[in-house]
Design a protein around this motif. Sequence first.
Motif, PDB file in Angstrom:
ATOM      1  N   GLU A   1       0.846  -1.210  -0.522  1.00 14.46           N
ATOM      2  CA  GLU A   1      -0.082  -0.187  -0.715  1.00 14.46           C
ATOM      3  C   GLU A   1       0.964   1.361   0.341  1.00 14.46           C
ATOM      4  O   GLU A   1       1.576   1.363   0.079  1.00 14.46           O
ATOM      5  CB  GLU A   1      -0.942  -0.122   1.387  1.00 14.46           C
ATOM      6  CG  GLU A   1      -1.880   0.982   1.532  1.00 14.46           C
ATOM      7  CD  GLU A   1      -2.668   1.192   2.784  1.00 14.46           C
ATOM      8  OE1 GLU A   1      -2.817   2.590   3.050  1.00 14.46           O
ATOM      9  OE2 GLU A   1      -2.537  -0.255   3.150  1.00 14.46           O
ATOM     10  N   PRO A   2       0.165   2.535  -0.488  1.00 13.34           N
ATOM     11  CA  PRO A   2       1.499   3.474  -0.865  1.00 13.34           C
ATOM     12  C   PRO A   2       1.654   3.971   0.334  1.00 13.34           C
ATOM     13  O   PRO A   2       0.404   4.371   1.417  1.00 13.34           O
ATOM     14  CB  PRO A   2       0.497   4.705  -2.154  1.00 13.34           C
ATOM     15  CG  PRO A   2      -0.027   3.766  -2.245  1.00 13.34           C
ATOM     16  CD  PRO A   2      -0.517   2.230  -1.996  1.00 13.34           C
ATOM     17  N   ARG A   3       2.425   4.463   0.997  1.00 12.61           N
ATOM     18  CA  ARG A   3       2.516   5.123   2.147  1.00 12.61           C
ATOM     19  C   ARG A   3       1.578   6.713   2.444  1.00 12.61           C
ATOM     20  O   ARG A   3       1.629   6.977   3.298  1.00 12.61           O
ATOM     21  CB  ARG A   3       4.630   5.340   3.117  1.00 12.61           C
ATOM     22  CG  ARG A   3       5.047   3.855   2.966  1.00 12.61           C
ATOM     23  CD  ARG A   3       5.848   4.551   3.105  1.00 12.61           C
ATOM     24  NE  ARG A   3       6.748   2.975   3.515  1.00 12.61           N
ATOM     25  CZ  ARG A   3       7.099   2.106   4.247  1.00 12.61           C
ATOM     26  NH1 ARG A   3       7.342   2.647   5.386  1.00 12.61           N
ATOM     27  NH2 ARG A   3       7.523   1.092   4.056  1.00 12.61           N
ATOM     28  N   VAL A   4       1.827   7.351   1.090  1.00 11.22           N
ATOM     29  CA  VAL A   4       1.443   8.649   0.970  1.00 11.22           C
ATOM     30  C   VAL A   4       0.237   8.681   0.962  1.00 11.22           C
ATOM     31  O   VAL A   4      -1.390   8.307   0.123  1.00 11.22           O
ATOM     32  CB  VAL A   4       1.973   9.349  -0.102  1.00 11.22           C
ATOM     33  CG1 VAL A   4       1.060  10.740  -0.363  1.00 11.22           C
ATOM     34  CG2 VAL A   4       3.856   9.668   0.478  1.00 11.22           C
ATOM     35  N   LYS A   5      -1.319   9.002   2.117  1.00 12.35           N
ATOM     36  CA  LYS A   5      -2.097   8.952   1.594  1.00 12.35           C
ATOM     37  C   LYS A   5      -3.086   9.821   0.948  1.00 12.35           C
ATOM     38  O   LYS A   5      -2.574  10.660   1.358  1.00 12.35           O
ATOM     39  CB  LYS A   5      -2.683   9.675   3.444  1.00 12.35           C
ATOM     40  CG  LYS A   5      -2.076   8.143   4.699  1.00 12.35           C
ATOM     41  CD  LYS A   5      -3.046   6.463   4.663  1.00 12.35           C
ATOM     42  CE  LYS A   5      -2.237   6.521   4.878  1.00 12.35           C
ATOM     43  NZ  LYS A   5      -2.303   4.681   5.372  1.00 12.35           N
ATOM     44  N   ALA A   6      -4.238   9.632   0.782  1.00 15.79           N
ATOM     45  CA  ALA A   6      -5.303  10.158  -0.469  1.00 15.79           C
ATOM     46  C   ALA A   6      -5.342  11.946   0.330  1.00 15.79           C
ATOM     47  O   ALA A   6      -5.054  12.442  -0.605  1.00 15.79           O
ATOM     48  CB  ALA A   6      -6.031   9.814  -0.594  1.00 15.79           C
ATOM     49  N   GLU A   7      -5.561  12.121   1.522  1.00 16.86           N
ATOM     50  CA  GLU A   7      -6.299  13.328   2.225  1.00 16.86           C
ATOM     51  C   GLU A   7      -4.652  14.528   2.489  1.00 16.86           C
ATOM     52  O   GLU A   7      -4.842  15.370   2.401  1.00 16.86           O
ATOM     53  CB  GLU A   7      -7.018  13.133   3.057  1.00 16.86           C
ATOM     54  CG  GLU A   7      -5.889  11.896   4.120  1.00 16.86           C
ATOM     55  CD  GLU A   7      -6.481  10.903   4.487  1.00 16.86           C
ATOM     56  OE1 GLU A   7      -5.722   9.728   5.102  1.00 16.86           O
ATOM     57  OE2 GLU A   7      -6.596  10.698   3.807  1.00 16.86           O
ATOM     58  N   ASP A   8      -3.283  13.399   2.115  1.00 14.41           N
ATOM     59  CA  ASP A   8      -2.595  14.652   2.769  1.00 14.41           C
ATOM     60  C   ASP A   8      -1.731  14.816   1.710  1.00 14.41           C
ATOM     61  O   ASP A   8      -1.760  16.213   1.372  1.00 14.41           O
ATOM     62  CB  ASP A   8      -1.410  13.373   2.879  1.00 14.41           C
ATOM     63  CG  ASP A   8      -1.206  12.457   4.378  1.00 14.41           C
ATOM     64  OD1 ASP A   8      -2.518  13.576   4.611  1.00 14.41           O
ATOM     65  OD2 ASP A   8      -1.182  11.905   4.580  1.00 14.41           O
ATOM     66  N   GLN A   9      -2.228  14.509   0.156  1.00 16.63           N
ATOM     67  CA  GLN A   9      -1.829  15.313  -0.739  1.00 16.63           C
ATOM     68  C   GLN A   9      -3.556  15.162  -2.269  1.00 16.63           C
ATOM     69  O   GLN A   9      -4.054  13.738  -2.548  1.00 16.63           O
ATOM     70  CB  GLN A   9      -0.925  14.373  -1.551  1.00 16.63           C
ATOM     71  CG  GLN A   9       0.373  14.957  -3.051  1.00 16.63           C
ATOM     72  CD  GLN A   9       1.106  14.196  -3.244  1.00 16.63           C
ATOM     73  OE1 GLN A   9       1.066  13.273  -3.238  1.00 16.63           O
ATOM     74  NE2 GLN A   9       2.405  14.642  -3.466  1.00 16.63           N
ATOM     75  N   PRO A  10      -3.716  16.206  -2.486  1.00 16.10           N
ATOM     76  CA  PRO A  10      -4.930  16.569  -3.065  1.00 16.10           C
ATOM     77  C   PRO A  10      -4.331  15.664  -4.270  1.00 16.10           C
ATOM     78  O   PRO A  10      -3.301  15.171  -4.991  1.00 16.10           O
ATOM     79  CB  PRO A  10      -5.346  17.888  -3.501  1.00 16.10           C
ATOM     80  CG  PRO A  10      -3.788  18.205  -2.889  1.00 16.10           C
ATOM     81  CD  PRO A  10      -3.577  17.781  -1.908  1.00 16.10           C
ATOM     82  N   ALA A  11      -5.311  14.785  -5.347  1.00 16.16           N
ATOM     83  CA  ALA A  11      -5.024  14.681  -6.204  1.00 16.16           C
ATOM     84  C   ALA A  11      -5.130  15.769  -7.736  1.00 16.16           C
ATOM     85  O   ALA A  11      -4.341  15.001  -8.683  1.00 16.16           O
ATOM     86  CB  ALA A  11      -6.418  13.583  -6.965  1.00 16.16           C
ATOM     87  N   ASN A  12      -5.949  16.549  -7.293  1.00 20.37           N
ATOM     88  CA  ASN A  12      -5.586  17.658  -8.623  1.00 20.37           C
ATOM     89  C   ASN A  12      -4.475  18.452  -8.477  1.00 20.37           C
ATOM     90  O   ASN A  12      -4.452  19.268  -9.489  1.00 20.37           O
ATOM     91  CB  ASN A  12      -7.334  18.568  -8.293  1.00 20.37           C
ATOM     92  CG  ASN A  12      -7.004  19.711  -7.603  1.00 20.37           C
ATOM     93  OD1 ASN A  12      -6.264  18.730  -6.565  1.00 20.37           O
ATOM     94  ND2 ASN A  12      -7.962  20.099  -7.210  1.00 20.37           N
ATOM     95  N   GLU A  13      -3.350  18.008  -7.944  1.00 17.32           N
ATOM     96  CA  GLU A  13      -2.168  18.850  -7.513  1.00 17.32           C
ATOM     97  C   GLU A  13      -1.297  19.062  -9.043  1.00 17.32           C
ATOM     98  O   GLU A  13      -1.808  17.776  -9.145  1.00 17.32           O
ATOM     99  CB  GLU A  13      -1.749  18.530  -6.491  1.00 17.32           C
ATOM    100  CG  GLU A  13      -0.131  19.413  -6.263  1.00 17.32           C
ATOM    101  CD  GLU A  13       0.230  19.759  -4.518  1.00 17.32           C
ATOM    102  OE1 GLU A  13       0.734  19.964  -4.070  1.00 17.32           O
ATOM    103  OE2 GLU A  13      -0.331  18.394  -3.617  1.00 17.32           O
ATOM    104  N   SER A  14      -0.764  19.854  -9.590  1.00 18.29           N
ATOM    105  CA  SER A  14      -0.207  20.206 -10.980  1.00 18.29           C
ATOM    106  C   SER A  14       0.824  19.927 -10.280  1.00 18.29           C
ATOM    107  O   SER A  14       1.763  19.752  -9.376  1.00 18.29           O
ATOM    108  CB  SER A  14      -0.405  21.292 -11.193  1.00 18.29           C
ATOM    109  OG  SER A  14       0.903  22.491 -10.502  1.00 18.29           O
ATOM    110  N   LEU A  15       1.792  19.085 -11.123  1.00 14.76           N
ATOM    111  CA  LEU A  15       3.495  18.770 -11.321  1.00 14.76           C
ATOM    112  C   LEU A  15       4.184  19.284 -10.836  1.00 14.76           C
ATOM    113  O   LEU A  15       4.738  19.329 -10.140  1.00 14.76           O
ATOM    114  CB  LEU A  15       3.388  17.525 -12.571  1.00 14.76           C
ATOM    115  CG  LEU A  15       4.815  17.666 -13.308  1.00 14.76           C
ATOM    116  CD1 LEU A  15       5.245  15.877 -11.914  1.00 14.76           C
ATOM    117  CD2 LEU A  15       5.191  16.447 -14.586  1.00 14.76           C
TER     118      LEU A  15
END
Length: 100
Positions: A7-21
């Motif tokens: 399982e990825p260590r970074v949680k979805a709530e820690d990093q927004p999915a729509n953040e740009s590269l």
Amino acid sequence: MATDYDEPRVKAEDQPANESLEAIQVQRSATSQAPTIDVDEGEITDAFDLPGEILDEELIISVIPARADEFTCMSCVLVKHRTQLAREKNGYEYCAECEG
């Protein structure tokens, strides 16, 4: 409770999915800057002392060729007496210690 190591260590709530590269790269570069340490090279070499005295003399070593009753083991590369010869294969000689 079982742990899922895939399982990825970074949680979805820690990093927004729509953040740009670009925003992610800027954030990583800002946080991953390593501190630089200014060290004088003279200080590094002064810290290491070699054992014994080092003199500015040239070492003179006399090389004695192998005698008729000696051979050089091709495994350990040591000069041994013929009584320690275990086998000879393709012109190479091996001692009993390396064959044992």
